[in-house]
Design a protein around this motif. Structure first.
Motif, PDB file in Angstrom:
ATOM      1  N   ALA A   1       0.828  -1.211   0.000  1.00 37.80           N
ATOM      2  CA  ALA A   1       0.000   0.000   0.000  1.00 37.80           C
ATOM      3  C   ALA A   1       0.861   1.259   0.000  1.00 37.80           C
ATOM      4  O   ALA A   1       0.524   2.255  -0.657  1.00 37.80           O
ATOM      5  CB  ALA A   1      -0.944  -0.013   1.210  1.00 37.80           C
ATOM      6  N   ARG A   2       1.988   1.219   0.688  1.00 41.25           N
ATOM      7  CA  ARG A   2       2.899   2.368   0.693  1.00 41.25           C
ATOM      8  C   ARG A   2       3.500   2.577  -0.695  1.00 41.25           C
ATOM      9  O   ARG A   2       3.561   3.696  -1.206  1.00 41.25           O
ATOM     10  CB  ARG A   2       4.013   2.150   1.729  1.00 41.25           C
ATOM     11  N   LEU A   3       3.921   1.492  -1.331  1.00 42.68           N
ATOM     12  CA  LEU A   3       4.539   1.591  -2.653  1.00 42.68           C
ATOM     13  C   LEU A   3       3.563   2.093  -3.718  1.00 42.68           C
ATOM     14  O   LEU A   3       3.970   2.710  -4.701  1.00 42.68           O
ATOM     15  CB  LEU A   3       5.138   0.245  -3.065  1.00 42.68           C
ATOM     16  N   TRP A   4       2.291   1.849  -3.523  1.00 42.24           N
ATOM     17  CA  TRP A   4       1.294   2.335  -4.477  1.00 42.24           C
ATOM     18  C   TRP A   4       1.249   3.864  -4.514  1.00 42.24           C
ATOM     19  O   TRP A   4       0.811   4.454  -5.485  1.00 42.24           O
ATOM     20  CB  TRP A   4      -0.100   1.811  -4.132  1.00 42.24           C
ATOM     21  N   GLU A   5       1.731   4.488  -3.446  1.00 37.80           N
ATOM     22  CA  GLU A   5       1.645   5.944  -3.318  1.00 37.80           C
ATOM     23  C   GLU A   5       2.954   6.677  -3.605  1.00 37.80           C
ATOM     24  O   GLU A   5       2.984   7.903  -3.576  1.00 37.80           O
ATOM     25  CB  GLU A   5       1.163   6.309  -1.906  1.00 37.80           C
ATOM     26  N   ILE A   6       4.031   5.957  -3.854  1.00 35.20           N
ATOM     27  CA  ILE A   6       5.298   6.648  -4.108  1.00 35.20           C
ATOM     28  C   ILE A   6       5.280   7.278  -5.500  1.00 35.20           C
ATOM     29  O   ILE A   6       4.417   6.981  -6.319  1.00 35.20           O
ATOM     30  CB  ILE A   6       6.527   5.715  -3.911  1.00 35.20           C
ATOM     31  N   SER A   7       6.233   8.141  -5.744  1.00 34.73           N
ATOM     32  CA  SER A   7       6.283   8.898  -6.997  1.00 34.73           C
ATOM     33  C   SER A   7       6.438   7.976  -8.210  1.00 34.73           C
ATOM     34  O   SER A   7       6.964   6.866  -8.091  1.00 34.73           O
ATOM     35  CB  SER A   7       7.450   9.879  -6.957  1.00 34.73           C
ATOM     36  N   PRO A   8       5.991   8.440  -9.374  1.00 37.92           N
ATOM     37  CA  PRO A   8       6.193   7.654 -10.601  1.00 37.92           C
ATOM     38  C   PRO A   8       7.669   7.333 -10.857  1.00 37.92           C
ATOM     39  O   PRO A   8       7.991   6.231 -11.330  1.00 37.92           O
ATOM     40  CB  PRO A   8       5.624   8.551 -11.697  1.00 37.92           C
ATOM     41  N   GLU A   9       8.553   8.249 -10.523  1.00 38.15           N
ATOM     42  CA  GLU A   9       9.984   8.012 -10.725  1.00 38.15           C
ATOM     43  C   GLU A   9      10.485   6.889  -9.822  1.00 38.15           C
ATOM     44  O   GLU A   9      11.241   6.020 -10.267  1.00 38.15           O
ATOM     45  CB  GLU A   9      10.781   9.299 -10.482  1.00 38.15           C
ATOM     46  N   ALA A  10      10.074   6.913  -8.564  1.00 37.42           N
ATOM     47  CA  ALA A  10      10.474   5.848  -7.640  1.00 37.42           C
ATOM     48  C   ALA A  10       9.852   4.517  -8.060  1.00 37.42           C
ATOM     49  O   ALA A  10      10.504   3.472  -7.975  1.00 37.42           O
ATOM     50  CB  ALA A  10      10.097   6.195  -6.208  1.00 37.42           C
ATOM     51  N   GLN A  11       8.618   4.544  -8.532  1.00 39.23           N
ATOM     52  CA  GLN A  11       8.000   3.307  -9.020  1.00 39.23           C
ATOM     53  C   GLN A  11       8.781   2.753 -10.206  1.00 39.23           C
ATOM     54  O   GLN A  11       8.975   1.542 -10.319  1.00 39.23           O
ATOM     55  CB  GLN A  11       6.535   3.535  -9.390  1.00 39.23           C
ATOM     56  N   THR A  12       9.252   3.621 -11.079  1.00 38.91           N
ATOM     57  CA  THR A  12      10.040   3.188 -12.233  1.00 38.91           C
ATOM     58  C   THR A  12      11.313   2.486 -11.776  1.00 38.91           C
ATOM     59  O   THR A  12      11.675   1.415 -12.297  1.00 38.91           O
ATOM     60  CB  THR A  12      10.363   4.386 -13.147  1.00 38.91           C
ATOM     61  N   ILE A  13      11.989   3.056 -10.790  1.00 35.98           N
ATOM     62  CA  ILE A  13      13.191   2.408 -10.245  1.00 35.98           C
ATOM     63  C   ILE A  13      12.812   1.076  -9.597  1.00 35.98           C
ATOM     64  O   ILE A  13      13.519   0.075  -9.761  1.00 35.98           O
ATOM     65  CB  ILE A  13      13.915   3.337  -9.250  1.00 35.98           C
ATOM     66  N   LYS A  14      11.707   1.055  -8.892  1.00 37.47           N
ATOM     67  CA  LYS A  14      11.262  -0.192  -8.242  1.00 37.47           C
ATOM     68  C   LYS A  14      10.981  -1.269  -9.284  1.00 37.47           C
ATOM     69  O   LYS A  14      11.288  -2.444  -9.051  1.00 37.47           O
ATOM     70  CB  LYS A  14      10.022   0.071  -7.373  1.00 37.47           C
ATOM     71  N   TYR A  15      10.415  -0.904 -10.440  1.00 37.18           N
ATOM     72  CA  TYR A  15      10.201  -1.895 -11.499  1.00 37.18           C
ATOM     73  C   TYR A  15      11.529  -2.550 -11.892  1.00 37.18           C
ATOM     74  O   TYR A  15      11.605  -3.764 -12.043  1.00 37.18           O
ATOM     75  CB  TYR A  15       9.602  -1.263 -12.762  1.00 37.18           C
ATOM     76  N   CYS A  16      12.560  -1.714 -12.072  1.00 37.88           N
ATOM     77  CA  CYS A  16      13.882  -2.244 -12.456  1.00 37.88           C
ATOM     78  C   CYS A  16      14.447  -3.140 -11.362  1.00 37.88           C
ATOM     79  O   CYS A  16      15.053  -4.181 -11.656  1.00 37.88           O
ATOM     80  CB  CYS A  16      14.837  -1.091 -12.778  1.00 37.88           C
ATOM     81  N   ASP A  17      14.243  -2.758 -10.116  1.00 36.88           N
ATOM     82  CA  ASP A  17      14.664  -3.565  -8.973  1.00 36.88           C
ATOM     83  C   ASP A  17      13.937  -4.910  -8.989  1.00 36.88           C
ATOM     84  O   ASP A  17      14.560  -5.966  -8.821  1.00 36.88           O
ATOM     85  CB  ASP A  17      14.363  -2.789  -7.687  1.00 36.88           C
TER      86      ASP A  17
END
Length: 188
Positions: free
Chosen positions: A124-140
């Motif tokens: 639920a926390r990750l759903w709210e992070i910035s699009p840029e951070a989500q993009t990095i998380k996808y790569c992770d």
């Protein structure tokens, strides 16, 4: 792995960040492959470079685990970034992204919750992070999923279920990377 090995893939500033995180992560090894931990950081950052021209995102990708997995603090990271000549604005932005990418609902911080409850709160926390951070998380996730499915044995099933849950609403980042990571998680 020496930062100099990537002279042709990273800018001079990104190489300084790579050297910093290499020092901070020290002798840490990846859980299943036992390779130097920094290899994971490099793969995530290189994947970001394929999809974003923003060097700040590349530097955040290199640092994405430094607060979570080392003794490094936000203040120390910020001081390093400004000390090597980045503006306060760029240093703030990189630290912001790294903080967004740092797990909050850990077993140490929330021992009263079991893994399933912590992972649900973290999703639920990750759903709210910035699009840029989500993009990095996808790569992770792309890098982690590949490794865990290949080497994680029975844990891979638990891991994939957790990542599918995260991806149900963590969809504000780069759409192409979102499709890639979703396909990886669904097909394995």
């Amino acid at each position: 792995m020496e930062a100099a090995a990537f002279n042709d893939q990273f800018t001079e500033t990104e190489l300084k960040v790579l050297a910093f995180v290499t020092e901070k992560h020290g002798q840490q090894k990846r859980k299943y492959t036992h390779e130097p931990y920094v290899n994971h950081l490099v793969r995530v950052a290189l994947k970001i470079k394929e999809y974003s021209p923003d060097s700040r995102m590349v530097m955040a990708a290199l640092c994405h685990d430094v607060l979570e997995d080392t003794e490094c603090t936000v203040a120390e990271l910020y001081q390093f970034l400004t000390g090597m000549g980045l503006s306060n604005t760029d240093s703030d932005y990189i630290c912001f992204l790294v903080k967004e990418l740092t797990d909050v609902f850990t077993s140490e911080a929330f021992p009263q919750f079991n893994r399933k409850a912590r992972k649900e709160l973290e999703a639920a926390r990750l759903w709210e992070i910035s699009p840029e951070a989500q993009t990095i998380k996808y790569c992770d996730l792309i890098d982690n999923t590949t490794s865990i499915v290949q080497h994680g044995g029975g844990f891979a099933k638990v891991y994939l279920k957790e990542k599918k849950r995260i991806l149900t609403n963590m969809d504000k980042g780069n759409p192409e990377l979102y499709q890639i990571v979703s396909a990886i998680v669904e097909t394995v």
